[in-house]
Design an enzyme around this catalytic site. Structure first.
Site, mmCIF file in Angstrom:
data_model
loop_
_atom_site.group_PDB
_atom_site.id
_atom_site.type_symbol
_atom_site.label_atom_id
_atom_site.label_comp_id
_atom_site.label_asym_id
_atom_site.label_seq_id
_atom_site.Cartn_x
_atom_site.Cartn_y
_atom_site.Cartn_z
ATOM 1 N N ASP A 182 -8.198 -5.469 -5.986
ATOM 2 C CA ASP A 182 -8.022 -3.589 -5.538
ATOM 3 C C ASP A 182 -9.088 -2.766 -5.776
ATOM 4 O OD1 ASP A 182 -6.691 -1.576 -4.048
ATOM 5 O OD2 ASP A 182 -4.953 -2.712 -3.877
ATOM 6 N N LEU A 188 -10.023 -23.326 -16.424
ATOM 7 C CA LEU A 188 -11.134 -24.234 -15.280
ATOM 8 C C LEU A 188 -11.539 -23.459 -14.972
ATOM 9 C CD1 LEU A 188 -11.364 -27.154 -13.254
ATOM 10 C CD2 LEU A 188 -9.380 -25.627 -11.917
ATOM 11 N N HIS A 234 -6.759 -5.175 -1.553
ATOM 12 C CA HIS A 234 -5.923 -4.449 -1.130
ATOM 13 C C HIS A 234 -4.598 -4.871 -0.152
ATOM 14 C CE1 HIS A 234 -3.756 -0.948 -0.998
ATOM 15 N NE2 HIS A 234 -3.449 -0.455 0.644
ATOM 16 N N SER A 275 0.875 -1.157 0.018
ATOM 17 C CA SER A 275 0.254 0.032 -0.239
ATOM 18 C C SER A 275 1.501 0.866 0.051
ATOM 19 C CB SER A 275 -1.072 -0.120 1.167
ATOM 20 O OG SER A 275 -1.632 0.743 0.917
#
Length: 579
Positions: free
Chosen positions: A455, A290, A492, A210
């Site tokens: 995110d 898949l 995130h 972050s």
């Protein structure tokens, strides 16, 4: 230590008979051998922690305490960290000229009794302001850490003692938060390591996610001479623009008819988000061979899925099974990338992914603009900062700021300078020329970057754009020293419908010190009984211990068509044909 905006690359140096990268102005970069750094050697600390306290001295530094942390005093999951010394202190104590408040760079440095010869700078997230436990852990529910592996680890508050944005009225505190605290802490930490162990660290690493990922990107550009390996998570390396875009996204949601600005979920409800998530999965889940609830090929998904075409348009009242046209337009404007009035994208696009209905995703989109981004943009990233009586956060209303602000003016303010604020937010927060990591490259350093596809605040699209620019700067050979790992489904830094438990520090060390370039990183889902903590977003249909390979971009994990669908061994990292 180099603190300028860029550092000249090493010119063509002959190492072991091989030509190392050259970086003459505007010259094409060709593929050549890079130097191989040597492996760190371990040492033991024979004396007691209290016994070394008298040795610890560094300029502009005061030591508050030195104590022994016994084995098990720090735990990670069900693992106990070995005995180590904990040093707490401050650097550059002063009184702010603008607000008259005390400032210092608070830190803690943890020094293992059994040292592996390595140093790690742990960059923390958010507004900083708190000295978090210096253990150097990454990934969701981590089961290992730098400290556990024997690294000496430092953590700091980046120059202000509370995680509230009013610190930024002080011009120096802004710069410390942005990049200068690292420049001050790094030599101090290495000095103390030398005083304790009798030698400098053989290898130095930097890691964070972050805002910590932003710090790491800055270390890779401004301070590459100090670090050999950089581990970057969800890099908010253009954080001021991301925060402005978050506020602009709130405006977009508020534009949906009948939306309550006090509850932005009324614009796009959880039921509606879940319906859209299922629509995305229906179009994209099988692209990797898949149907397993994970969209590995997120790039192909952006072509395969269209919210305008693949989500039903409501013909009457909203009931969770459809979206109105204004809803579609608002959501699409955010995911395509919010713009200024003249159509210029403020920050980045975001990929449509199954995590659009995850709890953390929703918090970032609906709560963050009011409770987090408002204060950061008003006081830290705007120049000059918003006038605030006595610089007291209680005098600030995030909601009033968000709903009354002009977005175009915010974009201007994050690029502005004024009076005592001699650097704009984009100058002190963003890494200079992030596509130029030639000094790190030429010294033999390595960088690994990971980013969750779901995110909601820092976009994996932005990180992909950075990596493409880096690759172009290196004539298509960025992978010789840099890898980018999109993490399917992850939010995130962790969480989401994903396999988010992984260790990237160990492969980074092996790449830096042994030349063992990672081909993949194995990640595990945190289902019931996981010692690192259960991820509540994991679908019940998944195995509690599902594993998947995280693949270096542009490859994606593709099912081999025959193996156990819950095992990483049944997947290969392959580049999609269209790429």
């Amino acid at each position: 230590m180099y603190q300028g905006l860029s550092k000249p690359s090493l010119l063509s140096l002959a190492i072991g008979g091989c030509l190392v990268y050259g970086n003459l102005a505007n010259a094409a970069v060709s593929q050549t051998a890079l130097p191989q750094l040597s492996e760190a050697k371990p040492s033991a600390l024979a004396s007691s922690c209290e016994g070394v306290s008298s040795l610890l001295t560094a300029s502009n530094t005061s030591i508050d305490s030195v104590e022994t942390i016994a084995k098990g005093g720090v735990k990670l999951g069900d693992n106990e960290v070995e005995e180590h010394c904990l040093v707490k202190g401050k650097m550059h104590e002063r009184i702010g000229e603008i607000d008259g408040k005390p400032y210092a760079i608070g830190f803690e440095l943890r020094l293992p009794k059994k040292w592996n010869g390595r140093f790690l700078y742990q960059a923390n997230g958010g507004l900083d302001g708190s000295v978090r436990t210096a253990e150097g852990k990454v990934g969701g529910g981590p089961l290992t850490s730098a400290l556990m592996q024997g690294f000496a680890v430092i953590s700091s508050d980046a120059g202000h003692g509370k995680p509230i944005p009013t610190f930024a009225y002080d011009p120096q505190a802004r710069l410390d938060y942005g990049y200068q605290a690292v420049a001050k802490l790094t030599p101090m930490a290495k000095t103390m390591i030398h005083q304790v162990y009798g030698r400098n660290p053989d290898r130095s690493y930097f890691a964070g996610c972050s805002n910590g990922g932003r710090h790491a990107m800055i270390a890779a550009t401004r301070y590459a001479d100090d670090y050999d390996g950089i581990l970057v998570g969800a890099p908010g390396y253009r954080l001021p623009l991301s925060a402005v875009a978050s506020i602009a996204g709130a405006h977009a949601y508020a534009s949906v008819p009948n939306t309550d600005k006090k509850d932005l979920q009324t614009s796009f409800t959880l039921a509606e988000r879940t319906m859209v998530s299922n629509s995305i999965l229906a179009k994209c889940d099988a692209l990797d061979g898949l149907k397993d609830g994970l969209i590995q090929d997120f790039k192909s998904c952006q072509t395969a899925f269209s919210i305008q075409k693949d989500v039903p348009t409501c013909k009457s009242d909203r009931d969770g099974s459809c979206l109105t046209q204004p809803q579609k337009d608002a959501v699409d404007s955010i995911y395509q990338g919010v713009t200024t009035n003249d159509g210029k994208r403020i920050y980045s696009s975001f990929p449509y992914d199954a995590g659009i209905n995850d709890a953390d995703h929703i918090r970032w989109e609906y709560t963050s603009p009011i409770e987090r981004d408002s204060g950061a943009v008003a006081m830290i990233f705007s120049t000059p900062p918003v006038a605030l009586t006595d610089y007291n956060i209680r005098n600030f209303s995030g909601a009033d700021f968000v709903w009354n602000v002009n977005i175009d003016e915010l974009v201007e303010k994050v690029n502005a300078v004024s009076g005592v604020y001699k650097e704009s937010a984009m100058s002190f927060m963003a890494p200079p020329s992030p596509e130029d990591m030639s000094f790190l490259r030429d010294k033999g350093g390595k960088i690994m970057v990971y980013h969750g596809v779901s995110d909601a605040i820092f976009s994996v699209d932005d990180t992909e754009a950075w990596y493409k620019a880096l690759d172009a700067k290196n004539n298509g050979h960025a992978s010789d020293f840099a890898q980018f790992y999109p993490v399917p489904g992850m939010g995130h830094c962790s969480g989401g419908k994903s396999t988010d438990q992984f260790d990237m520090l160990t492969p980074l060390v092996a790449w830096v010190e042994k030349g063992q370039k990672p081909r993949q990183v194995i990640a595990t889902a945190r289902g019931e009984g996981n010692p690192g903590g259960v991820n509540e977003e994991i679908p019940t249909s998944w195995s509690a211990t599902r594993t998947r390979p995280l693949c270096p971009y542009p490859s994606v994990a593709t099912y081999d068509g025959k193996g156990d669908v819950e095992s990483a061994k049944s997947f290969i990292c392959d580049v999609p044909k269209e790429m």
